[in-house]
Motif scaffolding. Structure first.
Motif, PDB file in Angstrom:
ATOM      1  N   ARG A 286       0.835  -1.199   0.000  1.00  0.00           N
ATOM      2  CA  ARG A 286       0.000   0.000   0.000  1.00  0.00           C
ATOM      3  C   ARG A 286       0.874   1.255   0.000  1.00  0.00           C
ATOM      4  O   ARG A 286       0.542   2.262  -0.643  1.00  0.00           O
ATOM      5  CB  ARG A 286      -0.926  -0.014   1.228  1.00  0.00           C
ATOM      6  CG  ARG A 286      -1.764   1.243   1.401  1.00  0.00           C
ATOM      7  CD  ARG A 286      -2.683   1.477   0.240  1.00  0.00           C
ATOM      8  NE  ARG A 286      -3.390   2.752   0.367  1.00  0.00           N
ATOM      9  CZ  ARG A 286      -3.737   3.513  -0.632  1.00  0.00           C
ATOM     10  NH1 ARG A 286      -3.429   3.148  -1.886  1.00  0.00           N
ATOM     11  NH2 ARG A 286      -4.391   4.631  -0.437  1.00  0.00           N
ATOM     12  N   THR A 287       2.011   1.193   0.667  1.00  0.00           N
ATOM     13  CA  THR A 287       2.946   2.319   0.668  1.00  0.00           C
ATOM     14  C   THR A 287       3.467   2.579  -0.743  1.00  0.00           C
ATOM     15  O   THR A 287       3.526   3.736  -1.197  1.00  0.00           O
ATOM     16  CB  THR A 287       4.121   2.034   1.616  1.00  0.00           C
ATOM     17  OG1 THR A 287       3.619   1.794   2.934  1.00  0.00           O
ATOM     18  CG2 THR A 287       5.085   3.205   1.654  1.00  0.00           C
ATOM     19  N   PHE A 288       3.842   1.526  -1.444  1.00  0.00           N
ATOM     20  CA  PHE A 288       4.274   1.681  -2.839  1.00  0.00           C
ATOM     21  C   PHE A 288       3.158   2.307  -3.675  1.00  0.00           C
ATOM     22  O   PHE A 288       3.403   3.205  -4.507  1.00  0.00           O
ATOM     23  CB  PHE A 288       4.648   0.320  -3.426  1.00  0.00           C
ATOM     24  CG  PHE A 288       6.075  -0.082  -3.196  1.00  0.00           C
ATOM     25  CD1 PHE A 288       7.105   0.471  -3.945  1.00  0.00           C
ATOM     26  CD2 PHE A 288       6.389  -1.027  -2.239  1.00  0.00           C
ATOM     27  CE1 PHE A 288       8.420   0.102  -3.746  1.00  0.00           C
ATOM     28  CE2 PHE A 288       7.705  -1.418  -2.029  1.00  0.00           C
ATOM     29  CZ  PHE A 288       8.727  -0.854  -2.777  1.00  0.00           C
ATOM     30  N   GLU A 289       1.932   1.825  -3.480  1.00  0.00           N
ATOM     31  CA  GLU A 289       0.816   2.314  -4.285  1.00  0.00           C
ATOM     32  C   GLU A 289       0.558   3.797  -4.033  1.00  0.00           C
ATOM     33  O   GLU A 289       0.255   4.556  -4.965  1.00  0.00           O
ATOM     34  CB  GLU A 289      -0.430   1.485  -3.973  1.00  0.00           C
ATOM     35  CG  GLU A 289      -0.335   0.037  -4.467  1.00  0.00           C
ATOM     36  CD  GLU A 289      -1.322  -0.883  -3.795  1.00  0.00           C
ATOM     37  OE1 GLU A 289      -2.149  -0.382  -3.011  1.00  0.00           O
ATOM     38  OE2 GLU A 289      -1.269  -2.107  -4.029  1.00  0.00           O
ATOM     39  N   LYS A 290       0.668   4.233  -2.772  1.00  0.00           N
ATOM     40  CA  LYS A 290       0.479   5.658  -2.467  1.00  0.00           C
ATOM     41  C   LYS A 290       1.549   6.501  -3.135  1.00  0.00           C
ATOM     42  O   LYS A 290       1.253   7.578  -3.705  1.00  0.00           O
ATOM     43  CB  LYS A 290       0.509   5.884  -0.953  1.00  0.00           C
ATOM     44  CG  LYS A 290      -0.684   5.351  -0.200  1.00  0.00           C
ATOM     45  CD  LYS A 290      -0.778   5.936   1.202  1.00  0.00           C
ATOM     46  CE  LYS A 290       0.428   5.660   2.035  1.00  0.00           C
ATOM     47  NZ  LYS A 290       0.274   6.170   3.426  1.00  0.00           N
ATOM     48  N   ALA A 291       2.788   6.037  -3.084  1.00  0.00           N
ATOM     49  CA  ALA A 291       3.882   6.793  -3.697  1.00  0.00           C
ATOM     50  C   ALA A 291       3.705   6.884  -5.211  1.00  0.00           C
ATOM     51  O   ALA A 291       3.872   7.956  -5.819  1.00  0.00           O
ATOM     52  CB  ALA A 291       5.219   6.145  -3.347  1.00  0.00           C
ATOM     53  N   LEU A 292       3.359   5.763  -5.844  1.00  0.00           N
ATOM     54  CA  LEU A 292       3.183   5.760  -7.299  1.00  0.00           C
ATOM     55  C   LEU A 292       2.017   6.651  -7.718  1.00  0.00           C
ATOM     56  O   LEU A 292       2.079   7.318  -8.764  1.00  0.00           O
ATOM     57  CB  LEU A 292       2.948   4.327  -7.778  1.00  0.00           C
ATOM     58  CG  LEU A 292       4.167   3.394  -7.696  1.00  0.00           C
ATOM     59  CD1 LEU A 292       3.757   1.955  -7.956  1.00  0.00           C
ATOM     60  CD2 LEU A 292       5.232   3.832  -8.698  1.00  0.00           C
ATOM     61  N   ALA A 293       0.962   6.676  -6.905  1.00  0.00           N
ATOM     62  CA  ALA A 293      -0.217   7.485  -7.256  1.00  0.00           C
ATOM     63  C   ALA A 293       0.132   8.970  -7.341  1.00  0.00           C
ATOM     64  O   ALA A 293      -0.326   9.674  -8.255  1.00  0.00           O
ATOM     65  CB  ALA A 293      -1.328   7.251  -6.243  1.00  0.00           C
ATOM     66  N   VAL A 294       0.950   9.476  -6.403  1.00  0.00           N
ATOM     67  CA  VAL A 294       1.258  10.912  -6.421  1.00  0.00           C
ATOM     68  C   VAL A 294       2.381  11.239  -7.400  1.00  0.00           C
ATOM     69  O   VAL A 294       2.455  12.369  -7.905  1.00  0.00           O
ATOM     70  CB  VAL A 294       1.627  11.419  -5.008  1.00  0.00           C
ATOM     71  CG1 VAL A 294       0.458  11.254  -4.063  1.00  0.00           C
ATOM     72  CG2 VAL A 294       2.863  10.717  -4.466  1.00  0.00           C
ATOM     73  N   LEU A 295       3.257  10.276  -7.678  1.00  0.00           N
ATOM     74  CA  LEU A 295       4.359  10.563  -8.598  1.00  0.00           C
ATOM     75  C   LEU A 295       3.917  10.462 -10.049  1.00  0.00           C
ATOM     76  O   LEU A 295       4.470  11.165 -10.916  1.00  0.00           O
ATOM     77  CB  LEU A 295       5.519   9.592  -8.339  1.00  0.00           C
ATOM     78  CG  LEU A 295       6.261   9.754  -7.008  1.00  0.00           C
ATOM     79  CD1 LEU A 295       7.345   8.693  -6.869  1.00  0.00           C
ATOM     80  CD2 LEU A 295       6.857  11.149  -6.892  1.00  0.00           C
ATOM     81  N   GLU A 296       2.970   9.609 -10.343  1.00  0.00           N
ATOM     82  CA  GLU A 296       2.511   9.449 -11.717  1.00  0.00           C
ATOM     83  C   GLU A 296       1.461  10.482 -12.110  1.00  0.00           C
ATOM     84  O   GLU A 296       1.174  10.650 -13.295  1.00  0.00           O
ATOM     85  CB  GLU A 296       1.940   8.042 -11.910  1.00  0.00           C
ATOM     86  CG  GLU A 296       2.993   6.937 -11.806  1.00  0.00           C
ATOM     87  CD  GLU A 296       2.415   5.542 -11.865  1.00  0.00           C
ATOM     88  OE1 GLU A 296       3.162   4.587 -12.122  1.00  0.00           O
ATOM     89  OE2 GLU A 296       1.182   5.389 -11.649  1.00  0.00           O
ATOM     90  N   GLN A 297       0.925  11.188 -11.098  1.00  0.00           N
ATOM     91  CA  GLN A 297      -0.102  12.201 -11.378  1.00  0.00           C
ATOM     92  C   GLN A 297       0.516  13.592 -11.257  1.00  0.00           C
ATOM     93  O   GLN A 297       0.988  13.966 -10.183  1.00  0.00           O
ATOM     94  CB  GLN A 297      -1.271  12.052 -10.385  1.00  0.00           C
ATOM     95  CG  GLN A 297      -2.412  13.025 -10.615  1.00  0.00           C
ATOM     96  CD  GLN A 297      -3.159  12.749 -11.906  1.00  0.00           C
ATOM     97  OE1 GLN A 297      -3.285  11.607 -12.316  1.00  0.00           O
ATOM     98  NE2 GLN A 297      -3.641  13.796 -12.543  1.00  0.00           N
ATOM     99  N   PRO A 298       0.527  14.408 -12.319  1.00  0.00           N
ATOM    100  CA  PRO A 298       1.084  15.771 -12.226  1.00  0.00           C
ATOM    101  C   PRO A 298       0.340  16.584 -11.164  1.00  0.00           C
ATOM    102  O   PRO A 298      -0.880  16.462 -10.994  1.00  0.00           O
ATOM    103  CB  PRO A 298       0.869  16.348 -13.620  1.00  0.00           C
ATOM    104  CG  PRO A 298       0.756  15.145 -14.516  1.00  0.00           C
ATOM    105  CD  PRO A 298       0.075  14.103 -13.701  1.00  0.00           C
ATOM    106  N   ALA A 299       1.085  17.405 -10.412  1.00  0.00           N
ATOM    107  CA  ALA A 299       0.508  18.242  -9.365  1.00  0.00           C
ATOM    108  C   ALA A 299       0.523  19.689  -9.834  1.00  0.00           C
ATOM    109  O   ALA A 299       1.577  20.247 -10.146  1.00  0.00           O
ATOM    110  CB  ALA A 299       1.302  18.099  -8.077  1.00  0.00           C
TER     111      ALA A 299
END
Length: 399
Positions: A286-299
């Motif tokens: 779940r930690t990996f998934e949270k990190a990937l979600a914010v890094l793959e989505q432009p802010a």
């Protein structure tokens, strides 16, 4: 009283047969190297020898079990070493991605590398032994313990038991830790984590929390920092609904033996939760998934950038906790392997004692046996010669 020739013949033959039997018995002992060839030779020693032989066989079976246990633990230790290296690499990437100058394209590149590590860790979590059994599924070792659902989320479907092997009469040793304890738990000594609400509209970012006083009466409790902004734009915060305090960007606030630094501009109704790590997310995947979600989505915008910064800060701490847990498990595996060495040494000494006792019960003293063999051989030869002389006697010799 008259003694017939037949009686003398039978007595002589019986004596020869006894002498021959005794000589053959000693010959058989010398040939086999055993004093007790048949149970009738020494019933008490034969009975004790059976018991000692059984103990020796059981000790040998435990030795074979320890070989199997050592192989399983060595394989687990190797995998945990790979997992700890993967987490360390992921942690390095998160620190790199937290740098403000990086562009969204740079973070997407980091996310691509991070996803590769993520897939590697999943593969290691579903590793099998040489017999095709899954190492980290507990007793449910016939199928993959970690599976993905339709949304791509990883869940654990094994059990929470650890496979055990009896390596000695009084020791039942775990030889494979379950995946839930390795990949979905944190060490009991893990501290606090902070997490911002996903619905926050402000740009507050946090650093910490740090433990400053474990003796504080409130240490160990969960906390919620809530922000309020009035019509004039004056921001305040309160902890667990307590007295409102004036908020200043960059300030550090303390409560419950903790300290956390807040920066940025809050929006009315924003919240930050703090709790012990074991009560927050403990799932490495779940930690990996949270990190990937914010890094793959432009802010875009301060709010999105603050959410990304808070998530990466939270992810970094979760990686630290997961790494500590994996290293603790690996240390436990190493301790068990060392214990096997100690048990092996004790078992070798025990086996030697059994062998010495068994030898004392049934093995032959060659010096005594050879002396007895020579004596019986001379006795047999003398009896044979006497029989020949007696058989040849006749009354005609006296006439």
């Amino acid at each position: 009283m008259r003694i017939s020739t037949l009686t003398i013949f039978e007595q002589s033959m019986s004596s020869l047969n006894r002498q021959q039997g005794s000589l053959m018995q000693v010959s058989q002992q010398i040939a086999s190297g055993r004093r007790v060839v048949n149970p009738s030779d020494d019933p008490q020693a034969a009975s004790q020898a059976v018991q000692v032989s059984q103990s020796l066989a059981i000790n040998s079976q435990y030795a074979e079990a320890r070989v199997s246990a050592r192989n399983a633990l060595a394989q687990e230790e190797s995998i945990l070493n790979s997992v700890s290296s993967a987490i360390s690499s992921a942690r390095t990437l998160i620190i790199q991605a937290s740098n403000d100058p990086l562009s969204d394209a740079d973070r997407a590149s980091v996310a691509s590398e991070l996803r590769g590590i993520y897939e590697t860790v999943i593969g290691q979590a579903n590793a099998t032994d040489g017999n095709g059994r899954y190492l980290f599924g507990g007793y449910k070792d016939g199928s993959e313990p970690f599976v993905r659902d339709a949304s791509g989320n990883v869940s654990y479907v094994g059990d929470t038991n650890s496979r055990e092997v009896r390596v000695d009469a009084s020791r039942l040793m775990p030889v494979a830790d379950n995946g839930d304890a390795i990949f979905r738990s944190v060490h009991t000594g893990a501290g606090y984590l902070a997490e911002a609400d996903s619905g926050n509209q402000g740009s507050v970012v946090f650093k910490g929390p740090q433990v400053v006083d474990e003796s504080d009466p409130g240490y160990g409790d969960a906390y919620n920092i809530s922000f309020s902004v009035d019509a004039q734009g004056v921001a305040t915060y309160s902890v667990n609904g307590g007295t409102a305090q004036a908020y200043e960007a960059g300030q550090s606030i303390r409560f419950g033996g903790l300290s956390i630094t807040l920066d940025g501009t809050p929006a009315d109704g924003d919240n930050i939760q703090l709790d012990r790590a074991q009560n927050m997310n403990t799932d490495l995947f779940r930690t990996f998934e949270k990190a990937l979600a914010v890094l793959e989505q432009p802010a875009s915008g301060d709010t999105a950038r603050a959410a990304r910064a808070n998530t990466l800060s939270n992810v970094l701490r979760e990686f630290d906790n997961s790494l500590d847990n994996v290293l603790t498990t690996r240390a436990s595996v190493g301790a068990r392997m060392n214990e096997l060495d100690v048990v092996d040494s004790v078992s070798d000494n025990r086996s030697l004692n059994y062998q010495e006792k068994l030898s004392g019960l049934v093995d032959l003293d060659y010096v005594s046996a050879i002396a007895e063999y020579s004596l019986r051989q001379i006795g047999l030869q003398a009896a044979q010669q006497a029989f020949i002389d007696i058989k040849g006697m006749t009354l005609f010799d006296r006439m």
